[in-house]
Design an enzyme around this catalytic site. Sequence first.
Site, mmCIF file in Angstrom:
data_model
loop_
_atom_site.group_PDB
_atom_site.id
_atom_site.type_symbol
_atom_site.label_atom_id
_atom_site.label_comp_id
_atom_site.label_asym_id
_atom_site.label_seq_id
_atom_site.Cartn_x
_atom_site.Cartn_y
_atom_site.Cartn_z
ATOM 1 N N ARG A 62 -33.030 12.089 -58.336
ATOM 2 C CA ARG A 62 -33.299 12.531 -56.960
ATOM 3 C C ARG A 62 -34.069 13.845 -56.918
ATOM 4 N NH1 ARG A 62 -28.441 9.842 -56.926
ATOM 5 N NH2 ARG A 62 -27.324 11.740 -57.479
ATOM 6 N N GLU A 99 -17.931 14.223 -67.187
ATOM 7 C CA GLU A 99 -16.470 14.221 -67.117
ATOM 8 C C GLU A 99 -15.884 13.488 -68.333
ATOM 9 O OE1 GLU A 99 -15.147 12.967 -63.331
ATOM 10 O OE2 GLU A 99 -13.041 13.366 -63.803
HETATM 11 P P1 AMP Z 1 -23.634 18.631 -62.294
HETATM 12 O O1 AMP Z 1 -24.292 18.558 -63.641
HETATM 13 O O2 AMP Z 1 -22.147 18.476 -62.354
HETATM 14 O O3 AMP Z 1 -24.056 19.874 -61.515
HETATM 15 O O4 AMP Z 1 -24.121 17.363 -61.480
HETATM 16 C C1 AMP Z 1 -25.355 17.362 -60.836
HETATM 17 C C2 AMP Z 1 -26.036 16.025 -60.904
HETATM 18 O O5 AMP Z 1 -25.156 14.953 -60.612
HETATM 19 C C3 AMP Z 1 -27.132 15.991 -59.866
HETATM 20 O O6 AMP Z 1 -28.287 15.385 -60.458
HETATM 21 C C4 AMP Z 1 -26.570 15.167 -58.723
HETATM 22 O O7 AMP Z 1 -27.526 14.290 -58.236
HETATM 23 C C5 AMP Z 1 -25.377 14.411 -59.314
HETATM 24 N N1 AMP Z 1 -24.117 14.599 -58.564
HETATM 25 C C6 AMP Z 1 -22.984 15.199 -59.026
HETATM 26 N N2 AMP Z 1 -22.010 15.196 -58.114
HETATM 27 C C7 AMP Z 1 -22.524 14.592 -57.007
HETATM 28 C C8 AMP Z 1 -22.001 14.307 -55.691
HETATM 29 N N3 AMP Z 1 -20.742 14.625 -55.327
HETATM 30 N N4 AMP Z 1 -22.820 13.693 -54.801
HETATM 31 C C9 AMP Z 1 -24.086 13.368 -55.159
HETATM 32 N N5 AMP Z 1 -24.631 13.604 -56.363
HETATM 33 C C10 AMP Z 1 -23.869 14.210 -57.296
#
Ligand code: AMP
Length: 177
Positions: A62, A99
């Site tokens: 995205r 996770e």
């Molecule tokens: P992080 O590495 O945990 O910051 O996760 C970020 C990535 O995961 C981004 O590319 C987001 O598109 C996706 N992502 C993680 N959590 C969500 C959420 N609750 N809603 C939508 N996209 C998420």
Amino acid sequence: MPASMDLAAHIRNVPDFPKPGIQFKDITSLLLVPDAFAHVIDTFKARYTAQPIDAIVGIDARGFIFGSALSYAMHLPFVPARKHGKLPGKTIEESFELEYGTDRVAIHDDALHAGQRVLILDDLLATGGTALAVARLIQRLGAEVVEAAFVVELPPLNGRKKLEGIPVHSLVEFMVD
Ligand code: AMP
């Protein structure tokens, strides 16, 4: 304020996607409203015109939507940071923790060069693991991460803390996990 500028109202919450307990913040509903999408791009453009950048790295998938639109609007190079195994040229890669298990992100090793001022762009900041891995790739090529920008931030997941040392900017915050 015109309704299109209330970005939070255009982001759909999908409970329990992709698995139970996750509140998925769906930006596809925002993309259906051209004035709201334009407001996102115009807001970022104003910020990074004042704080100049040389290239934009968008994160799979995205981040490509917002990153390529901003690159077009600012007439700047767009660099995709892709999941492992998708880019055809010579790449460098970084692992990051999910996770359960790990994932890998890659960029072409000739996509950036030393001294460039780079913006990271993605739809959402959660734990910050993905953006941190992308920042490391950019730094390994000798470029500077000016800022990591997101349409949505989930502050309870402490992504800013993980990205310590890298300025973070987001347009909308949701106080949910
Ligand atoms: P992080 O590495 O945990 O910051 O996760 C970020 C990535 O995961 C981004 O590319 C987001 O598109 C996706 N992502 C993680 N959590 C969500 C959420 N609750 N809603 C939508 N996209 C998420």
